[in-house]
Write a protein that holds these residues in place. Structure first.
Motif: not given
Length: 489
Positions: A199-200, A303-308, A432-438, A475-482
């Motif tokens: 998530g960095k 990203i927004i987390n809404s647990s509401l 999602v944050a980790c994936l978007w970072q990647a 998801a990461y592997m597919i995204g990298k392949a794309q």
């Protein structure tokens, strides 16, 4: 009955008992609402003529990070981004501050407590309904609605102590992720962490009702918290003494206590935004949520987390299931705009599955978001989870994560296991944050699509389990392949 079924039934009964116990306990600490009867009305303005802002200079009200997030995804600033008209605000103020017909100053009290850029609305609070009604006659106002009436009594604030150290039994030796291991591994999140995607560089806004003791619990002292803001009127004088619901939600993402609990995005940055009024359940909370989302946009969150979620108010008959179309409620209409601003919203599906409503709540019906349901450790749907579809036929929830129960840190600073889609949601948000970072070149919609298409039943989604339990490594592997970039080993 099979043992697993008995256990699931018992967990649901305990969940219902806990909710009722909390409600009963709250009734013992109430006091009369101070200051007499007040009302909040929402006024929708007809346009934005007279605004002093221009789409050519968005840096006057949006941060550089907010503007760059849009540019990176090929998104344009549009008229919804403009602040409300200052000219119209002055007209409203002139009515509110006008003298009465006999020349005496009105004794009515009033406050403009907020505006929404995206919805072009203004919130006004007053003890004088005649004055509030008079505003409807202004040419600049196209619609008006009462969204809050002060209750007869409210809860007394109760200060809660916290533990300076975890209990010895909170630690799980030899398991680095501690109590968070199963909930992370169910989503294959540990594999993203193994390539330093934790998530960095990503910023998450947590929209919730309170963050009890987050400022003093040792487990959060090293969390990267960018700031806090309260949108509930009046603002709490004790921001970190409200409910610990947001504390638990935050811990699922931000905790970084080896052998005790490591969250799904321990290196992300966080904004803590309070927009849920614990004292009542009224439509104004949708306005607070919208103002919080717009603030999150303006400071550049990703990203927004809404647990509401909302479906039942103190005002009966406010919503019907036919309204679950992503556009009818103000909160869902606002949520449906977020992807167009380059923000991913991850929202809980709601816990109405065992009640008369049964369906997802608002804004879980919004377009272009990830709505998260809850499963147990056996990957079976939690019966309290709100179900779909939306009124216009979209699959909901989108994905599932462990929420029956989830391991969390409470406002007392100890490990607890709590149930609800509120707690399965941040597990997904953090990853999602980790994936978007990647995959930083991806847009908000592209990341959302990746998460859906790697769900365990993406080929045959339904309105109980959605697209299934997502696999974030896939998801990461597919995204990298794309992207045609060699993946990291």
């Amino acid at each position: 009955m099979h043992l697993n079924n008995w256990l699931r039934l018992l967990s649901c009964l305990l969940f219902a008992f806990f909710c009722q116990t909390q409600a009963d306990a709250g009734s013992n600490y109430r006091k009369k609402y101070p200051g007499g009867k007040y009302y909040i009305w929402r006024y929708t303005l007809k346009d934005k003529q007279g605004t002093s802002y221009s789409m050519d200079h968005p840096n006057r009200w949006l941060t550089h990070k907010s503007i760059e997030r849009r540019k990176r995804q090929g998104l344009q600033i549009d008229s919804t981004d403009l602040p409300v008209s200052a000219r119209y605000l002055r007209q409203i103020e002139s009515i509110l501050s006008a003298k009465t017909e006999n020349g005496k100053k009105s004794k009515a009290e009033w406050t403009i407590i907020g505006t929404s850029r995206w919805n072009n609305t203004v919130l006004v609070r007053s003890n004088d309904t005649t004055l509030l009604s008079r505003l409807k006659t202004l040419d600049c106002i196209s619609k008006s609605q009462c969204v809050w009436i002060s209750p007869d009594s409210i809860d007394r604030p109760v200060k809660h102590t916290y533990h300076e150290y975890f209990n010895s039994w909170d630690s799980i030796p030899d398991i680095t992720y501690g109590n968070g291991k199963e909930q992370l591994e169910m989503l294959q999140g540990q594999r993203l962490h193994s390539i330093s995607k934790r998530g960095k560089g990503m910023t998450i806004a947590v929209l919730d009702g309170g963050f009890q003791n987050v400022n003093v619990i040792p487990a959060f002292l090293h969390a990267n918290i960018m700031g806090t803001k309260d949108f509930v009127y009046p603002n709490s004088p004790f921001f970190f003494q409200e409910t610990d619901h947001g504390t638990k939600v935050l811990s699922a993402m931000a905790a970084n206590e080896p052998f005790v609990l490591i969250g799904t995005a321990p290196e992300a940055r966080y904004w803590l935004l309070r927009c849920e009024d614990q004292q009542t359940e009224q439509p104004v909370e949708e306005d607070y949520w919208a103002m919080a989302a717009e603030f999150a946009d303006s400071v550049g969150v990703d990203i927004i987390n809404s647990s509401l979620g909302y479906n039942e108010y103190d005002m009966p008959g406010y919503y019907h299931q036919r309204d679950l179309d992503g556009q009818t409620s103000l909160i869902s209409r606002t949520a449906s705009m977020l992807a167009r601003k380059g923000i991913i919203l991850v929202n809980s599906s709601g816990n109405s599955g065992m009640g008369p409503w049964k369906k997802i709540s608002f804004p879980a019906d919004a377009l272009d978001i990830l709505t998260v349901g809850a499963v147990n450790i056996d990957k079976k749907n939690a019966p309290f989870c709100g179900v779909g579809p939306t009124q216009d036929g979209r699959v909901k929830p989108d994905v599932m994560a462990l929420g029956s129960p989830t391991s969390l840190i409470s406002g007392r600073g100890s490990i607890v296991r709590d149930m609800g889609t509120s707690f399965s949601t941040p597990l997904v948000t953090g990853l999602v944050a980790c994936l978007w970072q990647a995959l930083p070149e991806k847009t908000a919609r592209e990341i959302i699509d990746l998460v859906r298409q790697t769900g365990s039943q993406h080929e045959k989604p339904d309105n109980i389990f959605g697209y299934g339990i997502p696999n974030f490594w896939l998801a990461y592997m597919i995204g990298k392949a794309q992207s045609k970039v060699p993946h990291e080993e």
